[in-house]
Design a protein around this motif. Structure first.
Motif, PDB file in Angstrom:
ATOM      1  N   ASP A  13     106.789  53.994  30.127  1.00 33.42           N
ATOM      2  CA  ASP A  13     106.123  54.050  31.434  1.00 33.42           C
ATOM      3  C   ASP A  13     106.685  55.158  32.323  1.00 33.42           C
ATOM      4  N   ARG A  44     103.389  55.209  37.648  1.00 39.21           N
ATOM      5  CA  ARG A  44     103.545  53.809  37.215  1.00 39.21           C
ATOM      6  C   ARG A  44     102.561  52.856  37.881  1.00 39.21           C
ATOM      7  N   VAL A  67      96.527  58.131  36.193  1.00 37.46           N
ATOM      8  CA  VAL A  67      96.637  56.904  35.399  1.00 37.46           C
ATOM      9  C   VAL A  67      95.376  56.084  35.644  1.00 37.46           C
ATOM     10  N   ARG A  70      96.683  50.531  33.239  1.00 33.13           N
ATOM     11  CA  ARG A  70      98.101  50.182  33.070  1.00 33.13           C
ATOM     12  C   ARG A  70      98.195  48.669  32.970  1.00 33.13           C
ATOM     13  N   LYS A  76      98.780  51.624  28.328  1.00 38.66           N
ATOM     14  CA  LYS A  76      98.703  52.542  29.457  1.00 38.66           C
ATOM     15  C   LYS A  76      97.865  53.746  29.025  1.00 38.66           C
ATOM     16  N   GLY A  95      97.244  58.022  25.863  1.00 41.90           N
ATOM     17  CA  GLY A  95      97.877  56.757  26.195  1.00 41.90           C
ATOM     18  C   GLY A  95      98.651  56.165  25.036  1.00 41.90           C
TER      19      GLY A  95
END
Length: 160
Positions: A13, A44, A67, A70, A76, A95
């Motif tokens: 992460d 994150r 992102v 997640r 992710k 990912g």
């Protein structure tokens, strides 16, 4: 690998750690390197923005990622925003997925990419895109394996 899904996800992460293979000169980067810039969420959180900038063979490289998914400790995904300025690949979605396997975990790192839009970019992408993409995902997975092999080795040696 000998890691719980939670420990593995926590390690992966960290986007700077995940892309550390691009932050130092290498043969695959043709001596170039990239530096990272993060928003407050540090990559994150869904919606977090990650910027990378650097050079390769004197050509300026730039890409901005966001992102888009997640789900700790399983998955992710991030993708490029706007038009990346890269050599060999264009826009991409990348990912990882983690699956529990008893006391260990299975890791799958993936990338789906387009070729660059220019004619020269498409030619370079056709030649170098698959090589670069394979190197990138392989490095991410191998770095994680090495990290947890080292931890397992240290744990065993301290038990002797």
């Amino acid at each position: 690998m000998a890691a719980s899904p939670e420990a593995l996800f926590d390690y992966l992460d960290d986007q700077a750690r995940l892309g550390s293979h691009m932050q130092k000169p290498s043969m695959m980067m043709l001596g170039g390197q990239m530096s990272y810039e993060f928003d407050d969420a540090q990559g994150r959180a869904v919606g977090s923005v990650i910027r990378m900038e650097g050079t390769m063979l004197g050509v300026r490289l730039f890409v901005e990622e966001v992102v888009i998914e997640r789900r700790p400790p399983r998955r992710k995904v991030w993708e490029t925003r706007s038009r990346p300025e890269l050599i060999g690949i264009g826009a991409y979605r990348m990912g990882f997925e983690i699956e529990a396997a008893g006391q260990s975990s299975r890791l799958r790192v993936f990338i789906d990419y387009d070729y660059p839009r220019s004619i020269l970019g498409r030619i370079l992408g056709w030649i170098f895109g698959p090589i670069y993409a394979r190197w990138c995902v392989k490095r991410m997975a191998e770095d994680a394996v090495r990290k947890f092999q080292r931890q397992e080795s240290l744990k065993r040696s301290s038990q002797v």
